[in-house]
Design a protein around this motif. Structure first.
Motif, PDB file in Angstrom:
ATOM      1  N   VAL A  43       0.845  -1.202   0.000  1.00 35.22           N
ATOM      2  CA  VAL A  43       0.000   0.000   0.000  1.00 35.22           C
ATOM      3  C   VAL A  43       0.877   1.248   0.000  1.00 35.22           C
ATOM      4  O   VAL A  43       0.623   2.211  -0.731  1.00 35.22           O
ATOM      5  N   GLU A  44       1.942   1.223   0.786  1.00 31.16           N
ATOM      6  CA  GLU A  44       2.843   2.384   0.836  1.00 31.16           C
ATOM      7  C   GLU A  44       3.524   2.620  -0.510  1.00 31.16           C
ATOM      8  O   GLU A  44       3.723   3.768  -0.914  1.00 31.16           O
ATOM      9  N   LYS A  45       3.859   1.559  -1.213  1.00 33.20           N
ATOM     10  CA  LYS A  45       4.471   1.697  -2.542  1.00 33.20           C
ATOM     11  C   LYS A  45       3.463   2.297  -3.525  1.00 33.20           C
ATOM     12  O   LYS A  45       3.792   3.180  -4.315  1.00 33.20           O
ATOM     13  N   ALA A  46       2.213   1.851  -3.452  1.00 26.69           N
ATOM     14  CA  ALA A  46       1.164   2.407  -4.321  1.00 26.69           C
ATOM     15  C   ALA A  46       0.952   3.893  -4.027  1.00 26.69           C
ATOM     16  O   ALA A  46       0.783   4.705  -4.943  1.00 26.69           O
ATOM     17  N   GLU A  47       0.982   4.255  -2.729  1.00 24.19           N
ATOM     18  CA  GLU A  47       0.840   5.665  -2.338  1.00 24.19           C
ATOM     19  C   GLU A  47       1.988   6.507  -2.905  1.00 24.19           C
ATOM     20  O   GLU A  47       1.792   7.645  -3.325  1.00 24.19           O
ATOM     21  N   GLU A  48       3.197   5.937  -2.904  1.00 18.48           N
ATOM     22  CA  GLU A  48       4.364   6.634  -3.503  1.00 18.48           C
ATOM     23  C   GLU A  48       4.092   7.012  -4.946  1.00 18.48           C
ATOM     24  O   GLU A  48       4.357   8.121  -5.379  1.00 18.48           O
ATOM     25  N   PHE A  49       3.567   6.042  -5.707  1.00 16.76           N
ATOM     26  CA  PHE A  49       3.271   6.291  -7.120  1.00 16.76           C
ATOM     27  C   PHE A  49       2.178   7.337  -7.274  1.00 16.76           C
ATOM     28  O   PHE A  49       2.227   8.172  -8.181  1.00 16.76           O
ATOM     29  N   MET A  50       1.170   7.305  -6.387  1.00 19.73           N
ATOM     30  CA  MET A  50       0.081   8.279  -6.434  1.00 19.73           C
ATOM     31  C   MET A  50       0.625   9.691  -6.177  1.00 19.73           C
ATOM     32  O   MET A  50       0.283  10.631  -6.871  1.00 19.73           O
ATOM     33  N   GLN A  51       1.484   9.804  -5.154  1.00 12.77           N
ATOM     34  CA  GLN A  51       2.002  11.123  -4.785  1.00 12.77           C
ATOM     35  C   GLN A  51       2.968  11.666  -5.845  1.00 12.77           C
ATOM     36  O   GLN A  51       3.017  12.856  -6.105  1.00 12.77           O
ATOM     37  N   ARG A  52       3.726  10.743  -6.473  1.00 10.80           N
ATOM     38  CA  ARG A  52       4.685  11.150  -7.503  1.00 10.80           C
ATOM     39  C   ARG A  52       3.973  11.665  -8.736  1.00 10.80           C
ATOM     40  O   ARG A  52       4.445  12.574  -9.420  1.00 10.80           O
TER      41      ARG A  52
END
Length: 334
Positions: free
Chosen positions: A324-333
């Motif tokens: 989930v944290e990796k997916a959030e990284e992509f969302m924020q980027r």
């Protein structure tokens, strides 16, 4: 101490003292959900034999066709909870508005409200794929003895006192939490009793499964597209396996056991997302966090969102913490 041959009833009694307000009310409420689930399970299991399939000829508040079994499950849960006079209000995904419950003396001193998705994944019924029920329990915020108001239902998810789901599959299970870990109970159909089969359930921190409806790929936000490409890339322990049942309960249940992430993001067609915050995302997020997982809308913790309406929709990213944290990284980027 939980033991594997413990029944759900025994487990509830033994763990009653963990509830912040130990009046036995919450225990009776979970017992009622257990009873209603047995009735719905019986009907789900014979769905292929009787004329209970297909649409009921009506649509719910979301404009979706209501399956006959949707309506049946909704009625069973509402009747069971109402007749036992253990809640003061119910909100259902299938109802336009919340239901106020008054006691026999027209006054209701009960302290809990229930929010429920009576039959999640019901479009899978006629193809014999697992479906489920999702429930969420809050302590009311308005004064006991008065009729419930919208305020009692529009509480952020971190105020839940219990949440869980029933999965009607190859075996029928109740999985729930009261804020002290997650436990799963499997129904022995021969005697109609649930036994503790999955004590202290935990999401693996990492997983190798991503669950998303890739048919909507062109409509996804760029961050989700980038994350899916990351999942598919041959690198390190990737590519991941794609597994999507289309029944939130089933997808979540598999990912909690095996490790994975479930994504139902906003799309250009549904800019606010498709899943309901109160009936689906909050209870599943509460379970996920209690099992060491994580749930967000891509940017914010699901349980921190202050609801503004009964049928509010949100984006949903839920599962193994690191995924989930990796997916959030992509969302924020993006």
């Amino acid at each position: 101490m939980a033991t594997k041959n413990q029944t759900l009833g025994e487990f509830i009694i033994e763990n009653q003292t963990e509830f912040k307000y130990s009046s036995g009310e919450l225990s009776r409420l979970i017992n009622s959900i257990r009873l209603a689930a047995k009735v719905v399970n019986h009907e789900v299991n014979k769905a292929g034999l009787v004329d209970i399939l297909g649409a009921a000829g009506d649509t719910n508040i979301q404009g979706e066709d209501q399956q006959k079994l949707d309506v049946y499950a909704n009625d069973i849960f509402i009747k069971t909870l109402t007749n036992r006079e253990i809640v003061c209000g119910i909100a259902s995904e299938e109802e336009d508005d919340f239901i106020t419950i008054t006691g026999r003396n027209k006054k209701n001193d009960n302290k809990y409200v229930v929010l429920i998705d009576p039959l999640d994944g019901s479009s899978n019924i006629d193809v014999n794929v697992s479906v489920g029920t999702i429930f969420s329990i809050y302590r009311r915020v308005t004064e006991a003895g008065t009729p419930v108001t919208l305020e009692d239902f529009l509480q952020p998810g971190d105020k839940q006192v219990a949440a869980g789901y029933i999965v009607y599959g190859t075996s029928t299970m109740i999985v729930y939490t009261t804020g002290h870990g997650v436990n799963g109970f499997t129904l022995n159909p021969a005697i109609g009793t649930y036994y503790l089969s999955h004590p202290n359930m935990k999401f693996p921190e990492d997983g190798h499964i991503y669950s998303v409806n890739e048919g909507n790929y062109v409509h996804f936000p760029q961050g989700v597209k980038d994350y899916i490409k990351y999942c598919q890339k041959e690198e390190g322990d990737r590519p991941y396996t794609s597994r999507y049942i289309g029944s939130l309960v089933s997808d979540f249940h598999r990912n909690m056991i095996k490790g994975g992430i479930y994504l139902y993001p906003s799309t250009s067609k549904d800019p606010k997302g498709k899943l309901r915050l109160l009936y689906e995302c909050n209870p599943m997020a509460y379970l996920a966090e209690q099992a060491g997982g994580k749930a967000s809308d891509g940017f914010e913790r699901i349980l921190a969102i202050k609801p503004t309406e009964l049928h509010q929709r949100v984006s949903f990213f839920c599962g193994s913490k690191n995924m989930v944290e990796k997916a959030e990284e992509f969302m924020q980027r993006a």
